[in-house]
Design an enzyme around this catalytic site. Structure first.
Site, PDB file in Angstrom:
ATOM      1  CG  PHE A 122      -1.882   1.311   1.148  1.00  0.00           C
ATOM      2  CD1 PHE A 122      -3.220   0.914   0.582  1.00  0.00           C
ATOM      3  CD2 PHE A 122      -1.660   2.350   1.729  1.00  0.00           C
ATOM      4  CE1 PHE A 122      -3.947   2.090   0.401  1.00  0.00           C
ATOM      5  CE2 PHE A 122      -2.502   3.428   1.676  1.00  0.00           C
ATOM      6  CZ  PHE A 122      -3.642   3.367   1.015  1.00  0.00           C
ATOM      7  CG  ASP A 207       5.566   3.669   1.775  1.00  0.00           C
ATOM      8  OD1 ASP A 207       5.623   4.327   2.817  1.00  0.00           O
ATOM      9  OD2 ASP A 207       4.651   3.545   0.925  1.00  0.00           O
ATOM     10  CE  LYS A 236       0.009   5.635   7.670  1.00  0.00           C
ATOM     11  NZ  LYS A 236      -1.548   6.051   7.786  1.00  0.00           N
TER      12      LYS A 236
END
Length: 384
Positions: A122, A207, A236
């Site tokens: 993702f 990532d 995040k």
């Protein structure tokens, strides 16, 4: 009737307050929050140092755009470079934007277009990052995707070697797949990616949107392995709830991202970066990270012992405070039972319970969480 698009499946909880590891709803119910805004509130909700930094910045300047020099951008970029193998930072507003920038930079620098990612990955929901995501359910209904993305099974070195050639611009990978089920990469797999990228003059993109900023006990999760990516993306946990993302790259990539090649109106916003600076001052500290490692090992071992006898639990995995419990078709029932007892967790794929507590969680709160999990699992065993 709601005026919102129904893009989210929401819990039946209306949050009114948050502090530290706790959420309080509009009925006065208190919850242990082991979602942390999906790995965002790494220093807990409303950490006093972060709140103070944001309040101070509110009394200075809110926004001037990237047409002006802003010293706080240099401060935060310096922190990210100091604690990674990168040399330059591009600020944006989210993990998807950071990954979008990484994809653009890889194509611009290499002058190649093909990008390899992995099944069950993702990387975001823009068109490029949605395409990079190796999950059909994310693609369905949106028509033609961005060309020249290829998906290879995760942790499959041989499949990757067969797909790799000189036409590849980059390989993009999560060190631990988050939405794909909290699946850690092996060191051999990550080393193979690095070797293939060097051999074929491609960029190695990691990532770290969910795994970065102390979540695994190091500044970035790739640092658990003997690898040195060309590009790292973060978001995040970087801003403790303020919208901020960052792409960190090695110095030789700078010329490919000169004036006019990429941009963002709000990226590097001083309020978001005030939050990021205070957050990094807390997390990028050896003693703090050592405590994260110690507490997460304690929690993982205690958790494994407490649910070892349940036949539907087939694995407990992860690193640091990114933990997945493989529990098959019981996932949704377990999550609901845990919420009912005051512990918030979320799924990762259809069969995994994911635990992402704030890094500031106490041992007493960890013990409380284990007690709730054990009770929830016991009830599920009875009804299964």
């Amino acid at each position: 009737m709601s005026s919102l698009f129904p893009t989210y499946q929401r819990f039946d909880i209306h949050v009114e307050e948050a502090q530290g590891t706790k959420l309080i709803d509009n009925k006065g119910n208190e919850y242990l929050d082991f979602i942390s805004g999906i790995a965002v509130c790494n220093v807990g909700h409303r950490h006093p140092d972060v709140q103070k930094a944001v309040e101070e910045q509110l009394n200075k300047v809110w926004h001037v755009s990237n047409l002006f020099h802003q010293s706080i951008q240099e401060d935060v970029a310096g922190k990210l470079v100091e604690h990674s193998n990168g040399d330059a930072v591009f600020f944006c507003n989210s993990g998807a934007e950071a990954n979008e920038a990484a994809i653009k930079l890889a194509r611009k620098y290499t002058q190649k277009h093909k990008i390899i990612t992995f099944t069950k990955s993702f990387h975001g929901r823009t068109f490029a990052t949605m395409t990079a995501t190796g999950q059909a359910k994310i693609h369905d209904g949106f028509g033609p995707l961005v060309n020249e993305f290829v998906y290879v099974p995760y942790n499959d070195e041989e499949a990757l070697k067969q797909e790799m050639d000189d036409s590849v611009a980059a390989i993009m990978v999560e060190v631990i797949q988050g939405e794909g089920g909290v699946v850690p990469g092996t060191e051999a797999f990550l080393l193979t990616i690095q070797e293939l990228c060097k051999k074929h003059e491609a960029l190695f993109i990691v990532d770290e949107v969910q795994t970065g900023i102390g979540r695994t006990g190091k500044p970035f999760a790739y640092q658990h392995f003997n690898v040195s990516p060309d590009i790292i993306t973060a978001a995040k946990g970087l801003g403790s709830g303020m919208p901020v993302g960052a792409m960190i790259g090695k110095g030789y990539l700078k010329d490919a991202f000169g004036p006019g090649t990429h941009g963002t109106t709000f990226g590097g916003n001083p309020i978001a970066l005030a939050s990021a600076k205070a957050t990094l001052n807390i997390i990028f500290n050896e003693a703090f990270l050592a405590e994260v490692t110690e507490k997460s090992l304690y929690f993982t071992n205690a958790l494994k012992n407490s649910i070892a006898d349940y036949s539907f639990v087939t694995d407990v995995r992860g690193k640091g405070f990114m933990i997945g419990i493989e529990c098959g078709e019981h996932q949704s029932a377990l999550l609901a039972a845990m919420r009912e007892k005051g512990l918030l967790a979320l799924g990762a794929g259809p069969h995994v319970v994911r635990l992402l507590p704030p890094l500031t969680v106490t041992k007493e709160e960890l013990d409380q969480a284990i007690h709730i999990i054990e009770e929830a699992f016991s009830q599920t065993k009875i009804t299964s």
